[in-house]
Motif scaffolding. Sequence first.
Motif, PDB file in Angstrom:
ATOM      1  N   ALA A  14      66.628  36.060  19.125  1.00 50.59           N
ATOM      2  CA  ALA A  14      66.145  37.429  19.276  1.00 50.59           C
ATOM      3  C   ALA A  14      66.415  37.966  20.677  1.00 50.59           C
ATOM      4  O   ALA A  14      66.817  39.122  20.839  1.00 50.59           O
ATOM      5  CB  ALA A  14      64.659  37.500  18.950  1.00 50.59           C
ATOM      6  N   ASN A  54      64.102  37.170  14.451  1.00 53.69           N
ATOM      7  CA  ASN A  54      62.765  37.735  14.227  1.00 53.69           C
ATOM      8  C   ASN A  54      62.094  37.121  13.007  1.00 53.69           C
ATOM      9  O   ASN A  54      60.882  36.887  13.014  1.00 53.69           O
ATOM     10  CB  ASN A  54      62.840  39.251  14.088  1.00 53.69           C
ATOM     11  CG  ASN A  54      63.011  39.927  15.425  1.00 53.69           C
ATOM     12  OD1 ASN A  54      62.514  39.450  16.433  1.00 53.69           O
ATOM     13  ND2 ASN A  54      63.721  41.030  15.430  1.00 53.69           N
ATOM     14  N   ILE A  57      60.814  33.669  13.984  1.00 54.20           N
ATOM     15  CA  ILE A  57      59.588  33.787  14.772  1.00 54.20           C
ATOM     16  C   ILE A  57      58.412  34.079  13.847  1.00 54.20           C
ATOM     17  O   ILE A  57      57.353  33.460  13.959  1.00 54.20           O
ATOM     18  CB  ILE A  57      59.725  34.887  15.849  1.00 54.20           C
ATOM     19  CG1 ILE A  57      60.716  34.465  16.918  1.00 54.20           C
ATOM     20  CG2 ILE A  57      58.378  35.194  16.485  1.00 54.20           C
ATOM     21  CD1 ILE A  57      61.081  35.574  17.876  1.00 54.20           C
ATOM     22  N   TRP A  58      58.601  35.012  12.929  1.00 53.60           N
ATOM     23  CA  TRP A  58      57.535  35.368  11.996  1.00 53.60           C
ATOM     24  C   TRP A  58      57.137  34.171  11.140  1.00 53.60           C
ATOM     25  O   TRP A  58      55.951  33.915  10.935  1.00 53.60           O
ATOM     26  CB  TRP A  58      57.997  36.531  11.125  1.00 53.60           C
ATOM     27  CG  TRP A  58      56.942  37.007  10.190  1.00 53.60           C
ATOM     28  CD1 TRP A  58      55.939  37.875  10.478  1.00 53.60           C
ATOM     29  CD2 TRP A  58      56.773  36.625   8.836  1.00 53.60           C
ATOM     30  NE1 TRP A  58      55.162  38.059   9.361  1.00 53.60           N
ATOM     31  CE2 TRP A  58      55.653  37.302   8.340  1.00 53.60           C
ATOM     32  CE3 TRP A  58      57.472  35.780   7.985  1.00 53.60           C
ATOM     33  CZ2 TRP A  58      55.212  37.164   7.041  1.00 53.60           C
ATOM     34  CZ3 TRP A  58      57.028  35.635   6.688  1.00 53.60           C
ATOM     35  CH2 TRP A  58      55.912  36.324   6.232  1.00 53.60           C
TER      36      TRP A  58
END
Length: 70
Positions: A14, A54, A57-58
């Motif tokens: 990211a 992303n 990460i989520w």
Amino acid sequence: MVRFLLLLIGFGLAVIDGVSLIAYLNIITTGHGISGYLLFIKSKAELYLFLIGNVLIWLSIYFPFQKRNH
């Protein structure tokens, strides 16, 4: 441990690709406009790697990999 590794990989993707997408904003100053910028980054791998980062990460934060017995 797997969650932390996913977090680090996602954060790396990211950040690196986010910086590249910000650098591509210079296309707007050459007269192409926002629509030209969006069409340009749609064809670049950085956009998709940024989105994958992303999602990683989520997943590392919100997806429960194992259930805890309480």
